[in-house]
Design a protein around this motif. Structure first.
Motif, short mmCIF file in Angstrom:
data_model
loop_
_atom_site.label_atom_id
_atom_site.label_comp_id
_atom_site.label_asym_id
_atom_site.label_seq_id
_atom_site.Cartn_x
_atom_site.Cartn_y
_atom_site.Cartn_z
N SER A 108 0.85 -1.20 0.00
CA SER A 108 0.00 0.00 0.00
C SER A 108 0.88 1.24 0.00
O SER A 108 2.01 1.24 0.51
N THR A 109 0.35 2.32 -0.56
CA THR A 109 1.11 3.58 -0.63
C THR A 109 1.55 4.04 0.75
O THR A 109 2.68 4.50 0.94
N LYS A 110 0.66 3.89 1.71
CA LYS A 110 0.93 4.33 3.08
C LYS A 110 2.15 3.63 3.68
O LYS A 110 2.93 4.25 4.42
N ILE A 111 2.32 2.36 3.35
CA ILE A 111 3.43 1.58 3.90
C ILE A 111 4.63 1.59 2.97
O ILE A 111 5.74 1.98 3.35
N ASN A 143 5.56 3.30 0.33
CA ASN A 143 6.20 4.56 -0.07
C ASN A 143 6.69 5.39 1.11
O ASN A 143 7.20 6.49 0.94
N ASN A 144 6.52 4.85 2.32
CA ASN A 144 7.02 5.55 3.50
C ASN A 144 8.46 5.11 3.75
O ASN A 144 8.71 4.00 4.21
#
Length: 285
Positions: free
Chosen positions: A85-88, A90-91
């Protein structure tokens, strides 16, 4: 229903609340002058309140879908989520860990690595040049000096160097690869429970020296391995093992970083969070 009506963990946890209800009722009956009808009414009301407390607790226990607690200075969060997921993903403050076999094989062909597996998705998602990645792994000084076991030059497909379980290769600043499973000549991943525990202990030691104070994100390592001791371990038992070995190694993530264990929708629905909560909340230090 994950938690049965007469679950011992549930009974233990609501015992104090129900005891308080009847203690209040007893005090009223002892110190107040009331007729027999009122006494019976108080006892019936106490019983109803106790049943409602138990029923609400039972519903809550079965509806739990995540939990967070501390183990020493380490904050652990177990929750439903997608590592891509982007939240995970790309962090860059999160270190994401993907599990491979003991050869760090990178060939996604549904023979060596399944396209549906997380490591297969990782290779495909990033359009990785597997030859270049293999050269990086084989040229990694730390990995080869500390974790190389042997080289199998007769192996026809895949990489030839075998590494100890729990070895970590730093793919990028925020993505680590680790060796989780043995791999036989039929290209099948397999693991004994002893190997699994050894993997976890080695993995925690590796993370302890490499994570640099950041949040570490893993999935439920081992949940998809069908050849795990040739017997079935449910997801709660696997999660138990991960948490117990974590506690055993006493990894101390510095605040505010933490360990996040992500579970897919199906796995998350089968986890007995109430049992996990009961076992590990009492072990906080």
């Amino acid at each position: 229903m994950k938690i049965g009506f007469f679950n011992e963990y549930l009974l233990q946890n609501v015992k104090g609340k129900i005891g308080l209800v009847f203690a209040i009722a007893t005090a009223i009956l002892t110190f107040c002058e009331v007729n027999q009808t009122v006494k019976y009414s108080i006892l019936i009301i106490s019983g109803v309140i106790s049943f409602v407390i138990y029923l609400v607790s039972l519903i809550f226990a079965n509806s739990m879908s995540f939990t967070t607690f501390k183990m020493g200075d380490s904050e652990i969060s177990i929750q439903r989520g997608d590592i891509f997921s982007t939240k995970i993903y790309n962090n860059h403050e999160y270190i994401k860990v993907f599990a491979f076999n003991e050869y760090f094989d990178t060939q996604v062909d549904d023979e060596i690595i399944s396209k549906r597996s997380l490591n297969g998705q990782f290779v495909l998602k990033n359009n990785i040049d597997v030859q270049a990645l293999n050269e990086r792994i084989h040229g990694d000084i730390r990995l080869n000096e500390q974790h190389k076991i042997s080289e199998d030059i007769s192996r026809r497909v895949g990489n030839k160097i075998k590494y100890s379980l729990g070895s970590v290769f730093i793919y990028s600043d925020d993505i680590f690869l680790t060796t989780l499973t043995h791999f036989n000549k039929y290209n099948q991943a397999y693991l004994t429970m002893q190997d699994y525990v050894r993997f976890l202990i080695n993995f925690w030691d590796e993370i302890d020296s490499l994570y640099a104070g950041r949040t570490v994100v893993i999935t439920l390592f081992g949940s998809g391995i069908t050849r795990l001791d040739d017997r079935s371990y449910n997801n709660t038992q696997i999660l138990d093992t991960i948490l117990w070995t974590f506690r055993l190694r006493r990894i101390k993530f510095k605040k505010p970083t933490k360990l996040i264990i992500l579970l897919d929708k199906e796995t998350n629905s089968k986890i007995n969070y109430y049992k996990i909560k009961d076992r590990f909340y009492g072990l906080q230090e």
